[in-house]
Design an enzyme around this catalytic site. Structure first.
Site, PDB file in Angstrom:
ATOM      1  CE  LYS A 196     130.836  17.869  23.447  1.00  0.00           C
ATOM      2  NZ  LYS A 196     130.553  17.605  22.053  1.00  0.00           N
ATOM      3  N   GLY A 250     114.024  20.156  24.097  1.00  0.00           N
ATOM      4  CA  GLY A 250     114.475  21.230  23.200  1.00  0.00           C
ATOM      5  C   GLY A 250     113.698  22.518  23.409  1.00  0.00           C
ATOM      6  N   GLY A 270     116.189  17.774  29.128  1.00  0.00           N
ATOM      7  CA  GLY A 270     116.948  16.534  28.952  1.00  0.00           C
ATOM      8  C   GLY A 270     117.394  15.806  30.201  1.00  0.00           C
TER       9      GLY A 270
END
Ligand code: AMP
Length: 395
Positions: free
Chosen positions: A197, A376, A353
């Site tokens: 995204k 993160g 990730g």
């Protein structure tokens, strides 16, 4: 940055925040030792100096004390990986933990029970942090994976060691790797951003446009750009509310002199499945009923050229649905190009990730310069945020 090499820990008790939040299988066996191995250089340094280590970490997300998430289950595996005996403290803080810490001799290692058995840890409670600080003489933060959290053991505890707080080797390496991409690396600097995204990467894109010479945008994100430019993307993943944003990113890149590289062709499937029928289309001419799931051959070749010309490379996010083996070729080819560029002398950082998962899955960990241990924390660094765990050592 004050590194461990400037310090001698002889006869010091050193409280080290590590990240041993490792994955387990159903038999409570550790399935990936990366995080434990990553802490070894710092622990070895303290022991070699003649100091002792008090290791502290969180493990899972317990709500209060929960034996299933006790660190006692993994003590023997940690011992094996670190190659040292470990004394386990059933208590994280309090008189028993203090007594055990006091009896610790130079060269010995003690592991405190799961920090998150206390709510105070994630709340960043000062009293809890103070209680931890009473166990030792110095503090080292070597847990990059939690450096973006202002928790008691990652941030708050540092204030109780105003002159005796340090970055561990792992944290220092992570900071250095990010610095190379963001400011000190040799040009041309390239960022490859893939993944699903635009919305989850927008802050990174905005921040990174000031730092890089080239930006490759791949994976699911690229269809929002293709549609914004007037293309037909069939059933491909797209964020219709981000079309204007995509165009403004392209404009802003032009103003800043950043070259953006988007896919020109895709491998599409007729359903979201590894077994889907496949066909190659130009990215702006994908018929209805087909969705782009991997980078096409023309795109792969063009991206490879850009990667080979770059001297500093950041890779975050896959170029396709790499979890499906039939749609993993673009991601693998990108990894191979980065590996070739690294062999030619480029510095390459893989972080955040899914690209880390891809690099591990395709056995390319040793082919790149650095694989980040923080998901993160890495993403927030790339967004330009100052991580509280890092700031706490610097003040
Ligand atoms: P992220 O966590 O944002 O880096 O996204 C990673 C995910 O993006 C992976 O699970 C990929 O399967 C997914 N992805 C990459 N390319 C595509 C695509 N063309 N269509 C759908 N999902 C994709």
């Amino acid at each position: 940055m004050r590194t461990l090499d400037t310090v001698n820990f002889s006869n010091k008790k050193v409280l080290i925040r590590v990240d041993f939040n490792v994955p387990l299988d159903e038999n409570k066996r550790v399935t990936d030792h990366t995080r434990i191995k990553a802490a070894k250089p710092t622990i070895d340094k303290v022991l070699a100096d003649g100091g002792s280590c008090l290791l502290m970490t969180h493990f899972g997300r317990p709500k209060g004390v929960d034996d299933k998430l006790s660190l006692r289950h993994i003590v023997s595996e940690i011992q094996k990986v670190l190659g040292v005996d470990i004394q386990f403290s059933k208590h994280t803080i309090g008189p028993e933990a203090q007594a055990q810490a006091r009896s610790l001799q130079p060269g010995q290692v003690m592991l405190l029970e799961n920090l998150r058995f206390y709510d105070e840890e994630t709340k960043g409670d000062e009293q809890f942090a103070n209680a931890l600080s009473t166990l030792a003489d110095c503090y080292i933060n070597d847990a990059f994976g939690t450096a973006h959290r202002a928790h008691a053991s990652t941030t708050i505890v540092a204030q109780f060691f105003p002159k005796e707080k340090y970055f561990g080797y792992l944290l220092a390496q992570e900071i250095d790797a990010i610095d190379r991409v963001m400011s000190t690396g040799e040009k041309p600097v390239l960022a490859v951003l893939g993944g699903a995204k635009v919305s989850s990467k927008i802050t990174i894109i905005e921040n990174i446009l000031d730092k890089v010479d080239h930006l490759i945008i791949g994976g699911g994100m690229s269809f929002t750009f293709a549609k914004a430019k007037g293309g037909q993307i069939g059933n491909s993943i797209c964020e219709d509310d981000k079309l204007e944003l995509a165009l403004s990113i392209l404009r802003s890149a032009k103003e800043k002199g950043v070259q953006i590289h988007l896919p020109t062709d895709v491998v599409a499937g007729d359903q979201f499945s590894n077994e889907a029928n496949q066909q190659i289309f130009p990215i702006d001419q994908i018929p209805d009923g087909w969705e782009g799931m991997d980078a096409g051959p023309e795109t792969v070749a063009a991206f490879r050229e850009v990667v080979l010309q770059s001297k500093t490379i950041l890779w975050n996010g896959p170029l396709g649905v790499f979890e499906f083996s039939h749609f993993s070729q673009g991601t693998i080819a990108l990894g191979e190009a980065i590996s070739a560029s690294t062999k030619n002398g480029a510095f390459s950082l893989v972080g955040g990730g899914d690209s880390v998962a891809a690099v591990k899955q395709f056995n390319m960990e040793n082919e790149v310069s650095y694989v980040s241990t923080g998901g993160g924390a890495m993403l927030e660094s790339l967004e330009g945020k100052t991580l509280p765990g890092i700031a706490a050592i610097l003040v």
